[in-house]
Design a protein around this motif. Structure first.
Motif, mmCIF file in Angstrom:
data_model
loop_
_atom_site.group_PDB
_atom_site.id
_atom_site.type_symbol
_atom_site.label_atom_id
_atom_site.label_comp_id
_atom_site.label_asym_id
_atom_site.label_seq_id
_atom_site.Cartn_x
_atom_site.Cartn_y
_atom_site.Cartn_z
ATOM 1 N N LEU B 143 57.166 48.394 31.817
ATOM 2 C CA LEU B 143 56.419 47.210 32.248
ATOM 3 C C LEU B 143 54.910 47.448 32.095
ATOM 4 O O LEU B 143 54.176 46.584 31.595
ATOM 5 N N SER B 144 54.454 48.636 32.469
ATOM 6 C CA SER B 144 53.031 48.970 32.350
ATOM 7 C C SER B 144 52.572 48.876 30.893
ATOM 8 O O SER B 144 51.478 48.396 30.597
ATOM 9 N N ALA B 145 53.417 49.359 29.985
ATOM 10 C CA ALA B 145 53.063 49.329 28.563
ATOM 11 C C ALA B 145 52.917 47.891 28.073
ATOM 12 O O ALA B 145 51.980 47.560 27.347
ATOM 13 N N LEU B 151 47.526 42.672 27.471
ATOM 14 C CA LEU B 151 46.474 42.297 28.436
ATOM 15 C C LEU B 151 47.007 41.250 29.409
ATOM 16 O O LEU B 151 46.471 40.151 29.522
ATOM 17 N N LEU B 152 48.073 41.602 30.069
ATOM 18 C CA LEU B 152 48.754 40.695 31.009
ATOM 19 C C LEU B 152 49.162 39.378 30.325
ATOM 20 O O LEU B 152 48.911 38.285 30.836
ATOM 21 N N PHE B 153 49.785 39.521 29.150
ATOM 22 C CA PHE B 153 50.379 38.392 28.407
ATOM 23 C C PHE B 153 49.345 37.451 27.785
ATOM 24 O O PHE B 153 49.700 36.368 27.317
ATOM 25 N N LEU B 185 44.982 47.321 34.829
ATOM 26 C CA LEU B 185 43.965 47.037 33.802
ATOM 27 C C LEU B 185 42.570 47.387 34.311
ATOM 28 O O LEU B 185 41.737 47.911 33.580
ATOM 29 N N LYS B 186 42.332 47.095 35.586
ATOM 30 C CA LYS B 186 41.022 47.423 36.159
ATOM 31 C C LYS B 186 40.796 48.932 36.182
ATOM 32 O O LYS B 186 39.694 49.399 35.910
ATOM 33 N N ALA B 187 41.840 49.675 36.488
ATOM 34 C CA ALA B 187 41.723 51.142 36.483
ATOM 35 C C ALA B 187 41.326 51.610 35.085
ATOM 36 O O ALA B 187 40.531 52.543 34.920
ATOM 37 N N GLY B 188 41.871 50.943 34.059
ATOM 38 C CA GLY B 188 41.546 51.309 32.681
ATOM 39 C C GLY B 188 40.143 50.895 32.296
ATOM 40 O O GLY B 188 39.504 51.530 31.451
ATOM 41 N N ALA B 189 39.678 49.808 32.902
ATOM 42 C CA ALA B 189 38.353 49.287 32.538
ATOM 43 C C ALA B 189 37.240 49.943 33.350
ATOM 44 O O ALA B 189 36.072 49.630 33.178
ATOM 45 N N ASP B 190 37.607 50.828 34.235
ATOM 46 C CA ASP B 190 36.593 51.556 35.009
ATOM 47 C C ASP B 190 36.030 52.670 34.132
ATOM 48 O O ASP B 190 36.656 53.703 33.931
ATOM 49 N N LEU B 191 34.852 52.434 33.623
ATOM 50 C CA LEU B 191 34.292 53.343 32.624
ATOM 51 C C LEU B 191 33.205 54.238 33.216
ATOM 52 O O LEU B 191 32.535 54.972 32.492
ATOM 53 N N SER B 192 33.094 54.179 34.536
ATOM 54 C CA SER B 192 32.023 54.952 35.173
ATOM 55 C C SER B 192 32.228 56.443 34.931
ATOM 56 O O SER B 192 33.356 56.939 34.939
ATOM 57 N N GLY B 193 31.121 57.106 34.694
ATOM 58 C CA GLY B 193 31.191 58.554 34.513
ATOM 59 C C GLY B 193 31.581 58.978 33.115
ATOM 60 O O GLY B 193 31.727 60.162 32.834
ATOM 61 N N LYS B 194 31.801 58.017 32.217
ATOM 62 C CA LYS B 194 32.200 58.377 30.855
ATOM 63 C C LYS B 194 30.966 58.492 29.954
ATOM 64 O O LYS B 194 30.060 57.675 30.020
ATOM 65 N N ASN B 259 37.733 37.215 30.073
ATOM 66 C CA ASN B 259 37.470 36.011 29.267
ATOM 67 C C ASN B 259 38.155 36.011 27.904
ATOM 68 O O ASN B 259 38.057 35.045 27.150
ATOM 69 N N SER B 260 38.841 37.126 27.557
ATOM 70 C CA SER B 260 39.557 37.223 26.286
ATOM 71 C C SER B 260 38.661 36.992 25.068
ATOM 72 O O SER B 260 39.026 36.264 24.137
#
Lengths: 309, 309
Positions: B143-145, B151-153, B185-194, B259-260
């Protein structure tokens, strides 16, 4: 709906012709407008099968892009074995049981290759998956393809799945497999009246191996001497093909379908690759390969690897 | 029995990592000894999914031939996206949903590509076909994949089959898809520290298009300005990669997942190809592509075709 053409490889054999017919039937049953076509002459074995099950041969085409935008390939994927203008159409599906090479798309597609003996074995599964009933004559064609590709289950390419599929298809078609199969193979091995050119193009495929183009033709025979007695004429024809198509190697495989052996006649600048691959010395450009009947499994992989070095 | 390694592409994303885990589970259930491995670091989104369903990350490998003879590829087929020594192992299966390119075998194999949004959607079918029950955590990973790749359908790559599969998997996993999906998705979009280097390699793939090597990296963001504000640093990093990997073109796709839309940053000698493909003028090496979120469907095919001329 926009029509899609379905076809197998050049120099079509029974699996290629019947798979196009069978898959087009399945597609039409599920609402996709599809027409089976062919890229070459019908051989004697295939004609026997089509006549027996009273199915018309598909229409011959030279090019596809003048008719359709989309095509489905069965029983092949390598570009040089396909329609001449394959670059100008969109391949939307492939159903195959060969190695994958020289195949590329821009978009994702439905590509289904399985290491079984025959495309028909995969198609039979797809009927089941799609919940479409298999009519008698379609079952007969699929059975014919399995018999042809497996030489009545004697080829090393033949898997348990092929045998099981053939069993179920024979049941649906109401056919005695051994009896029908031998008659069909014999019809294919009847080479009387054929010129050497025709003999060689019955079932011939070009492969790219590294930077080399290699053609491998196969002829099934009840008595291989019928063909081997024409050896010097054959060599002349192979030599012409080598020049015309810029081949590094041409191997003619004459398969004794009763004894499951093959005699090869080898020409071309890279004949030494064959000697290296099978650890043998060609005598007068020829050699007997005991137990070798499958181009796909016993010839193409070993030559490909040997060309790699 | 001899072990087979299963892995997805370099710079792994959630579909690649979970598909390796899931398919190895399925293989082991049917008696094939298989180990999932990975070719790169786990990203933040994938880590969220693995932690949530309490599944360990696969082991990292650099090469495969030192461990096994046979491998199974999931979620990719192009050689340059695979393990570095892919030429030295035998690919016995591929399960994928991308275009087919730069892939070649000597022998027939099981190759299954379908034009769906996610490898997991195909794997779910295979569980059904093989009659293997899907455990709760495996359902959660699949399901996660699907959520990740679609991007949530919302991605144009998402098909009815993906949506249906996700529905059934959510049921098995006991998950509220929208709630869980947005958090993942938000966890993936958290780019802090990169670092910029890390940002670009989160999900980057190299493609061969004609004679050109093209790298396309994608970064999902809640606020694209977090990334776009680093533009000059990013350009410098892309320029280094272009020299090191002899690329004709590097496109960084910054996707606004709410916003896609995507903003692209383009570098390389063939940046003009992008302008031609989308009929736009790059401004200061960048452009906004409205409605574009899928590299596979909305970027790779059009660039491939434009490179062909």
């Amino acid at each position: 709906m926009e029509k899609v053409l379905i076809f197998g490889h050049k120099n079509p054999d029974t699996d290629t012709i019947t798979s196009a017919i069978v898959y087009a039937h399945l597609k039409n049953e599920i609402g996709v407008t599809a027409e089976p076509v062919r890229l070459g002459e019908i051989n004697g074995e295939t004609k026997y099968a089509l006549d027996y099950f009273n199915v018309e041969a598909p229409r011959l085409i030279e090019t596809a892009a003048n008719e359709v935008e989309k095509v489905i390939l069965v029983d092949h994927n390598e570009r040089q074995q396909s329609v001449s203008d394959i670059e100008d159409v969109k391949v939307v599906e492939v159903i195959d049981h060969h190695r994958i090479a020289n195949f590329e798309t821009s978009d994702p597609l439905y590509f289904r290759a399985e290491p079984v003996g025959c495309t028909a074995t995969i198609l039979k599964k797809i009927y089941k998956e799609q919940g479409v009933e298999i009519p008698t004559n379609i079952a007969g064609l699929m059975l014919s393809a399995i018999i042809s590709d497996s030489l009545l289950f004697k080829s090393p390419t033949c898997t348990e799945e092929d045998i099981q599929a053939a069993r179920e298809l024979a049941e649906i078609a109401g056919i005695n497999t051994d009896e029908y199969g031998l008659a069909m193979l014999k019809a294919g091995a009847d080479l009387s009246g054929k010129t050497v050119d025709q003999l060689i193009s019955i079932d011939s495929k070009v492969f790219e191996m590294g930077d080399h183009k290699v053609e491998i033709a196969q002829v099934n025979a009840i008595d291989p001497n019928d063909i081997l007695s024409l050896k010097s004429d054959i060599e002349a024809v192979l030599d012409v093909a080598i020049v015309e198509k810029e081949l590094s190697l041409f191997v003619l495989v004459v398969t004794d379908i009763l004894n499951s052996d093959s005699t090869i006649i080898v020409r071309g600048s890279h004949a030494g690759i064959v000697e290296k691959a099978y650890d043998l010395k060609l005598e007068d450009n020829a050699a007997l390969l005991r137990g070798v009947v499958s181009r796909k499994k016993q010839i193409v992989p070993i030559l490909t690897e040997t060309f790699k070095g």
